[in-house]
Motif scaffolding. Structure first.
Motif, PDB file in Angstrom:
ATOM      1  N   ILE A 147      -7.420   1.485  -3.778  1.00 29.24           N
ATOM      2  CA  ILE A 147      -7.076   1.802  -2.393  1.00 29.24           C
ATOM      3  C   ILE A 147      -8.085   2.853  -1.949  1.00 29.24           C
ATOM      4  N   SER A 148      -8.507   2.811  -0.693  1.00 23.84           N
ATOM      5  CA  SER A 148      -9.490   3.794  -0.237  1.00 23.84           C
ATOM      6  C   SER A 148      -9.149   4.310   1.159  1.00 23.84           C
ATOM      7  N   GLY A 149      -9.890   5.307   1.576  1.00 24.91           N
ATOM      8  CA  GLY A 149      -9.753   5.850   2.927  1.00 24.91           C
ATOM      9  C   GLY A 149      -8.389   6.453   3.199  1.00 24.91           C
ATOM     10  N   LYS A 150      -7.941   6.278   4.433  1.00 24.76           N
ATOM     11  CA  LYS A 150      -6.656   6.840   4.859  1.00 24.76           C
ATOM     12  C   LYS A 150      -5.487   6.207   4.111  1.00 24.76           C
ATOM     13  N   ASP A 151      -5.640   4.958   3.713  1.00 27.77           N
ATOM     14  CA  ASP A 151      -4.584   4.314   2.933  1.00 27.77           C
ATOM     15  C   ASP A 151      -4.371   5.064   1.626  1.00 27.77           C
ATOM     16  N   ALA A 152      -5.447   5.452   0.965  1.00 28.92           N
ATOM     17  CA  ALA A 152      -5.349   6.187  -0.297  1.00 28.92           C
ATOM     18  C   ALA A 152      -4.660   7.531  -0.087  1.00 28.92           C
ATOM     19  N   GLU A 153      -5.001   8.204   0.987  1.00 30.95           N
ATOM     20  CA  GLU A 153      -4.385   9.503   1.281  1.00 30.95           C
ATOM     21  C   GLU A 153      -2.890   9.357   1.533  1.00 30.95           C
ATOM     22  N   LYS A 154      -2.500   8.338   2.283  1.00 29.48           N
ATOM     23  CA  LYS A 154      -1.080   8.130   2.584  1.00 29.48           C
ATOM     24  C   LYS A 154      -0.298   7.751   1.332  1.00 29.48           C
TER      25      LYS A 154
END
Length: 106
Positions: A90-97
């Motif tokens: 998972i990357s980007g904002k998805d990873a953060e969430k």
């Protein structure tokens, strides 16, 4: 003959595990349905290895992962991988969430 069959079986299992644990794109950048819903992201990208209820399978149990790792530590694992987990599933904002959502599981 047995060596070739064993090599084929191991190769097939490895490809299956890697394909199940990875793939896809960061939908938060292209407006996909997953963006913003960490539970759905985990269900689609992580459940094959971590189980449908995060109970663990090929990968470890994540039901109380927030009591072991902080959000930043979980994000680091998602980005860089750990043990048998590949980097960047998972990357980007998805990873953060997802990291924030998992960190709350105590």
């Amino acid at each position: 003959m047995k060596r070739k069959l064993l090599a084929f079986a191991i190769g097939t299992a490895l490809v299956t595990v890697l394909a199940a644990c990875g793939g896809g794109t960061d939908t938060s950048q292209n407006g996909g349905a997953q963006a913003g819903d960490p539970q759905k992201i985990v269900s689609q990208k992580c459940s094959t290895c971590h189980g449908g209820n995060l109970e663990g399978s090929v990968g470890p149990n994540l039901q109380k992962i927030g009591s072991k790792y902080s959000k930043d530590e979980i994000l680091n694992i998602i980005k860089n991988g750990k043990g048998g987990m590949p980097a960047g599933v998972i990357s980007g904002k998805d990873a953060e969430k997802v990291a924030e959502w998992l960190a709350a599981k105590k």
